[in-house]
Design a protein around this motif. Structure first.
Motif, short mmCIF file in Angstrom:
data_model
loop_
_atom_site.label_atom_id
_atom_site.label_comp_id
_atom_site.label_asym_id
_atom_site.label_seq_id
_atom_site.Cartn_x
_atom_site.Cartn_y
_atom_site.Cartn_z
N GLY A 166 17.69 1.87 29.92
CA GLY A 166 18.15 2.44 30.94
C GLY A 166 19.70 1.60 31.46
N ILE A 167 19.96 1.33 32.48
CA ILE A 167 21.06 0.88 32.76
C ILE A 167 21.23 -0.70 32.62
N TRP A 168 20.06 -1.33 32.44
CA TRP A 168 19.87 -2.64 32.13
C TRP A 168 20.31 -3.05 30.59
N GLY A 169 20.30 -1.97 29.73
CA GLY A 169 20.42 -2.17 28.36
C GLY A 169 21.68 -2.89 28.02
N LEU A 170 22.75 -2.50 28.56
CA LEU A 170 24.00 -3.22 28.29
C LEU A 170 24.01 -4.78 28.24
N LYS A 171 23.38 -5.29 29.23
CA LYS A 171 22.97 -6.64 29.22
C LYS A 171 21.94 -7.37 28.60
N GLU A 172 20.73 -6.64 28.78
CA GLU A 172 19.47 -7.09 28.17
C GLU A 172 19.23 -6.54 26.92
N GLY A 173 19.85 -5.54 26.31
CA GLY A 173 19.43 -4.76 25.02
C GLY A 173 18.39 -3.62 25.17
N TYR A 174 18.47 -2.83 24.26
CA TYR A 174 17.64 -1.61 24.30
C TYR A 174 16.43 -1.85 23.51
N SER A 175 15.31 -1.17 23.86
CA SER A 175 14.33 -1.02 22.89
C SER A 175 14.42 0.42 22.22
N LEU A 176 14.44 0.49 20.65
CA LEU A 176 14.88 1.36 19.75
C LEU A 176 13.66 1.71 19.06
N MET A 177 12.99 3.08 19.13
CA MET A 177 12.13 3.32 18.44
C MET A 177 12.73 4.49 17.22
N ILE A 178 12.81 4.50 15.93
CA ILE A 178 13.58 5.23 15.06
C ILE A 178 12.76 5.88 14.10
N GLY A 179 13.04 7.21 13.93
CA GLY A 179 12.38 8.14 12.98
C GLY A 179 13.45 8.51 11.83
N GLY A 180 12.86 8.50 10.77
CA GLY A 180 13.74 9.13 9.74
C GLY A 180 13.73 8.31 8.52
N ASP A 181 14.60 8.60 7.59
CA ASP A 181 14.65 7.94 6.26
C ASP A 181 14.72 6.60 6.30
N GLU A 182 13.88 5.84 5.48
CA GLU A 182 13.78 4.49 5.79
C GLU A 182 15.08 3.81 4.96
N ALA A 183 15.50 4.49 4.07
CA ALA A 183 16.74 3.58 3.45
C ALA A 183 17.83 3.88 4.38
N VAL A 184 18.06 4.76 5.07
CA VAL A 184 19.22 4.96 6.00
C VAL A 184 19.10 4.09 7.17
N VAL A 185 17.72 4.10 7.80
CA VAL A 185 17.64 2.95 8.84
C VAL A 185 18.13 1.74 8.57
N GLU A 186 17.58 1.31 7.22
CA GLU A 186 18.12 -0.05 6.60
C GLU A 186 19.41 -0.17 6.62
#
Length: 302
Positions: free
Chosen positions: A123-143
């Protein structure tokens, strides 16, 4: 690392600013001129169109979409597709339905374009605190894009990760939001019970502050609940209308499809729907039933 941010609403602009603060070059686009101007004041380079945004990025391009779920995503992809090249990467950081994400990923793969889905919480706190990110897709691209995710997360090595193939990120975020519905409803009901116990004259902000430290119900949601009560103890000016943006509904539908019992999440969604009934026919009918079978008094509307 270079990134194009498509959508400079509050969350998109906050994410772009956090990336710039970590040394990444971000070019942003939003169809609203005011949003572009606001982003420019935050050290974010902006482009007046998607064509010019893509032109400012070097292949292999990385574009992060922060646009509303549904048709807006499809129309943005349709506009972007002729501008992209094989090997480019698109990341959908919004709350898209995971089934739509799987469809889009398959379509883009046919054009040699990688599509990642990134469930994003903070939410709006992410700028300061950071974001929780759950990522789907090609593993090599994520890396390959690890520097971007590490910069957005609360810590380079925690709070984010690839959770599975295309669709898995948005599926995980969907369930996350369903859980959030249930937690919020439980807090709301508990504080309502305490507020109604008038003879104790409880200071609800004090109670929330006590629970924030050491209690088994402490959480970030409790932290922001305490803030809300502190600033407006009687919640004056706040209408009893609770919106939902779709993820709770999708979670309940998925639970039914998978034969998983999820009564807390389901009831929390139904309570949100109920909050919007200013003139409930069902409640009127219940009162009429009680009058018919038991002669119970019916409160007349003014």
């Amino acid at each position: 690392m270079e990134l194009g941010m498509v959508g400079l609403g509050r969350m998109g602009a906050n994410m772009a600013e956090r990336l710039v603060g970590h040394g990444h070059h971000v070019v942003g686009f939003d169809p609203g001129e005011r949003a572009r101007d606001a982003a420019s004041s935050r050290r974010i380079v902006t482009a007046p169109s998607l064509v010019e945004l893509v032109a400012q990025l070097l292949p292999q391009r990385v574009l992060w979409l922060m646009v509303p779920a549904g048709e807006a995503v499809d129309s943005t992809l349709a506009e972007l597709l002729p501008l992209l090249s094989e090997g480019d990467v698109l990341i959908d950081g919004g709350n898209s339905n995971y089934k739509d994400t799987m469809r889009r990923a398959a379509m883009l793969a046919g054009h040699g374009i990688h599509y990642l889905d990134c469930g994003t919480s903070g939410g709006i706190w992410g700028l300061k605190e950071g974001y929780s990110l759950m990522i789907g897709g090609d593993e090599a691209v994520v890396e390959r894009l690890r520097p971007l995710f590490a910069a957005l997360a609360p810590d380079p090595d925690s709070g984010w990760g690839r959770v599975g193939p295309s669709g898995a990120g948005h599926f995980t975020k969907m369930v996350h939001n369903g859980i959030e519905y249930g937690m919020m409803q439980a807090y709301a009901e508990g504080f309502a019970i305490m507020q109604r116990k008038s003879e104790f004259a409880l200071d609800l902000h004090q109670v929330a502050q006590i629970w924030r430290h050491g209690s088994v119900v402490r959480s970030w949601l409790l932290d922001i609940t305490a803030n809300a009560i502190e600033h407006n103890p009687r919640l004056e000016g706040v209408a009893p209308f609770v919106a939902d943006s779709g993820e709770g509904r999708w979670t309940v539908a998925e639970a039914i499809d998978l034969d998983v019992s999820a009564p807390v999440i389901t009831l929390s969604l139904l309570e949100r729907l109920r909050s919007r009934e200013s003139d409930s026919y069902a409640d009127k009918l219940l009162a009429a039933m009680r009058n018919e079978f038991g002669g119970h008094a019916v409160k007349r509307s003014e």
